[in-house]
Write a protein that holds these residues in place. Structure first.
Motif, short mmCIF file in Angstrom:
data_model
loop_
_atom_site.label_atom_id
_atom_site.label_comp_id
_atom_site.label_asym_id
_atom_site.label_seq_id
_atom_site.Cartn_x
_atom_site.Cartn_y
_atom_site.Cartn_z
N PHE A 56 10.87 -8.83 3.53
CA PHE A 56 11.83 -7.74 3.60
C PHE A 56 11.39 -6.74 4.67
O PHE A 56 10.30 -6.86 5.23
CB PHE A 56 11.95 -7.04 2.23
CG PHE A 56 10.64 -6.49 1.71
CD1 PHE A 56 10.32 -5.15 1.83
CD2 PHE A 56 9.72 -7.34 1.09
CE1 PHE A 56 9.13 -4.65 1.36
CE2 PHE A 56 8.50 -6.85 0.63
CZ PHE A 56 8.20 -5.49 0.75
N GLU A 57 12.23 -5.76 4.93
CA GLU A 57 11.92 -4.70 5.88
C GLU A 57 11.48 -3.45 5.14
O GLU A 57 12.09 -3.05 4.14
CB GLU A 57 13.14 -4.38 6.74
CG GLU A 57 13.56 -5.49 7.68
CD GLU A 57 12.62 -5.66 8.87
OE1 GLU A 57 12.05 -4.63 9.32
OE2 GLU A 57 12.43 -6.80 9.32
N GLN B 207 5.70 -8.83 3.80
CA GLN B 207 5.74 -9.97 2.90
C GLN B 207 4.90 -9.68 1.66
O GLN B 207 3.74 -9.27 1.77
CB GLN B 207 5.21 -11.22 3.59
CG GLN B 207 6.17 -11.87 4.58
CD GLN B 207 5.70 -13.25 5.00
OE1 GLN B 207 4.52 -13.47 5.28
NE2 GLN B 207 6.63 -14.19 5.04
N MET B 208 5.51 -9.87 0.50
CA MET B 208 4.77 -9.81 -0.76
C MET B 208 4.53 -11.23 -1.25
O MET B 208 5.48 -12.00 -1.47
CB MET B 208 5.55 -9.02 -1.82
CG MET B 208 5.45 -7.52 -1.68
SD MET B 208 6.28 -6.64 -3.04
CE MET B 208 5.18 -7.01 -4.42
N ASP C 206 1.13 -9.97 -5.54
CA ASP C 206 0.15 -9.15 -4.83
C ASP C 206 0.93 -7.98 -4.22
O ASP C 206 1.87 -8.20 -3.45
CB ASP C 206 -0.53 -9.93 -3.70
CG ASP C 206 -1.56 -10.93 -4.19
OD1 ASP C 206 -1.88 -10.92 -5.39
OD2 ASP C 206 -2.01 -11.75 -3.36
N GLN C 207 0.55 -6.76 -4.54
CA GLN C 207 1.23 -5.62 -3.95
C GLN C 207 1.00 -5.57 -2.44
O GLN C 207 0.00 -6.11 -1.93
CB GLN C 207 0.73 -4.32 -4.59
CG GLN C 207 1.01 -4.21 -6.08
CD GLN C 207 2.50 -4.17 -6.39
OE1 GLN C 207 3.28 -3.59 -5.66
NE2 GLN C 207 2.88 -4.81 -7.49
N ILE C 208 1.89 -4.91 -1.73
CA ILE C 208 1.65 -4.66 -0.31
C ILE C 208 0.31 -3.93 -0.19
O ILE C 208 0.04 -2.97 -0.90
CB ILE C 208 2.78 -3.81 0.30
CG1 ILE C 208 4.10 -4.59 0.30
CG2 ILE C 208 2.42 -3.37 1.72
CD1 ILE C 208 4.09 -5.86 1.14
N LEU D 65 5.99 1.04 -4.08
CA LEU D 65 5.49 -0.28 -4.47
C LEU D 65 6.20 -0.80 -5.71
O LEU D 65 6.44 -2.02 -5.84
CB LEU D 65 3.97 -0.21 -4.69
CG LEU D 65 3.16 0.13 -3.43
CD1 LEU D 65 1.68 0.27 -3.77
CD2 LEU D 65 3.35 -0.93 -2.34
N ALA D 66 6.55 0.11 -6.62
CA ALA D 66 7.33 -0.30 -7.80
C ALA D 66 8.70 -0.82 -7.38
O ALA D 66 9.19 -1.82 -7.93
CB ALA D 66 7.46 0.88 -8.77
N ARG D 67 9.32 -0.14 -6.42
CA ARG D 67 10.63 -0.59 -5.93
C ARG D 67 10.52 -1.98 -5.29
O ARG D 67 11.37 -2.86 -5.54
CB ARG D 67 11.16 0.42 -4.90
CG ARG D 67 12.38 -0.02 -4.12
CD ARG D 67 13.62 -0.19 -4.99
NE ARG D 67 14.75 -0.65 -4.19
CZ ARG D 67 15.58 0.16 -3.53
NH1 ARG D 67 15.42 1.48 -3.58
NH2 ARG D 67 16.58 -0.34 -2.84
N PHE D 68 9.50 -2.19 -4.48
CA PHE D 68 9.30 -3.51 -3.87
C PHE D 68 9.17 -4.59 -4.95
O PHE D 68 9.71 -5.69 -4.84
CB PHE D 68 8.05 -3.52 -2.99
CG PHE D 68 8.15 -2.69 -1.74
CD1 PHE D 68 9.37 -2.29 -1.23
CD2 PHE D 68 7.00 -2.30 -1.07
CE1 PHE D 68 9.46 -1.53 -0.06
CE2 PHE D 68 7.06 -1.55 0.10
CZ PHE D 68 8.29 -1.16 0.60
N THR D 69 8.38 -4.28 -5.99
CA THR D 69 8.15 -5.25 -7.06
C THR D 69 9.44 -5.55 -7.80
O THR D 69 9.74 -6.71 -8.12
CB THR D 69 7.08 -4.72 -8.03
OG1 THR D 69 5.87 -4.47 -7.31
CG2 THR D 69 6.79 -5.74 -9.13
#
Length: 336
Positions: free
Chosen positions: A51-52, A59-60, A106-108, A126-130
């Motif tokens: 994602f951007e 990349q996660m 794995d978190q960013i 990071l929560a949003r990405f997850t």
């Protein structure tokens, strides 16, 4: 304990063997790993959510372990700061056998995920990405398990997405106190030089003292392969920089004051010997005595949580699932 260390040794030593077979992926001039652990094989296949973010491609990495047959439910596990998803391998194997789908990202900034040179880290981001990763994986609701710093990630994610988190399980989570009220602030420039000196002995000695009450076993060594490999790799400076930036959000973005807002059943599984407290060496002698008092922190925090439950594990430290795997799994399975 023998069960988990044996499984860790088997799963992670297999990874080491794989690394030797695929060593061409790692530059010959170094004996370590690059920033995304190229050449280090995880215990289960790795997928990537691309994602951007903040104007750059990210990349996660994540493991998605599916049971044979219909899944009972989905368990999402969030790692601590000094590890990434691989160290949950024995738990993943056990949960898979019990019929659960298990997703371990794995978190960013961690593990096989991207480590941007310039990035504004935050727990909400990071929560949003997850959450977005889980949506892409077709997961709408789940039980969330967070260990150590992963407990802070998990708490923030649960606060942001209460409709998706069915149950929250915090395993020796940090963030049960507000560190900035007890520890003086250290800037990036003050912390970075020391982080650059990290080596195998420092990593091992820290975990020996902080996690295992000064009792180190050879069976723990496989868990140190990635962090030690980074210190010997081409991206050691980037790893050190990332570590300091992530330490900053622990200090500046407490979740302590929001435990009262958790809506879902929340379980605190806590090794009672734990004394972990980020920044503790920088605190005054008086505050060092106050920091990381897990028996007291557990009793105090569980009272804040409307549907909270405390499960103490006597005689264990920051890694209860390593020191007493069978005892830990018995408690975890009961809560699932």
């Amino acid at each position: 304990m023998k069960k988990i260390v044996c499984m860790l040794a088997l799963l992670l030593t297999t990874a080491c063997a794989s690394n030797q077979k695929t060593s061409t992926e790692v530059p010959k001039k170094t004996e370590g790993f690059d920033s995304v652990l190229t050449g280090y094989e995880y215990p289960y296949p790795v997928s990537y959510y691309t994602f951007e973010g903040q104007g750059q491609k990210l990349q996660m990495a994540y493991m998605d372990i599916k049971p044979i047959g219909p899944a009972k439910k989905t368990i999402v596990m969030l790692h601590g700061k000094n590890f990434s998803g691989y160290y949950f391998a024995p738990i993943m194997k056990e949960l898979q056998a019990l019929g659960y789908r298990v997703i371990v990202p794995d978190q960013i900034g961690f593990g096989k995920s991207t480590k941007p040179e310039h990035f504004q880290y935050s727990f909400p981001l990071l929560a949003r990405f997850t959450a977005d990763l889980l949506t892409q994986a077709g997961v709408t609701d789940f039980t969330l398990v967070g260990h150590s710093m992963g407990g802070m990630f998990a708490t923030r994610l649960a606060l942001m997405y209460p409709e998706r988190v069915q149950k929250l399980i915090l395993v020796n989570a940090i963030g049960l106190e507000d560190y900035k009220t007890l520890v003086p602030y250290k800037t990036f420039d003050e912390q970075y030089p020391a982080e650059l000196t990290t080596n195998a002995d420092k990593i091992r000695n820290y975990q020996k003292v902080a996690y295992y009450d000064g009792k180190w076993k050879e069976e723990y060594e496989p868990m140190l392969i990635p962090p030690i490999g980074w210190t010997k790799g081409p991206d050691a400076a980037l790893i050190a920089k990332t570590s300091v930036m992530l330490s900053d959000i622990i200090y500046t973005q407490p979740v302590y004051y929001e435990f009262k807002n958790l809506k879902m059943p929340t379980i605190l599984i806590m090794g009672q010997r734990d004394k972990t407290a980020p920044g503790k060496p920088f605190a005054s002698p008086e505050n060092q005595k106050k920091l990381g008092d897990y028996p007291k922190l557990g009793r105090d925090v569980v009272k804040m949580i409307p549907k909270g439950k405390l499960i103490p594990m006597a005689g264990l430290g920051h890694m209860p699932f390593v020191e007493d795997f069978s005892g830990f799994m018995k408690l975890l399975e009961a809560e699932l």
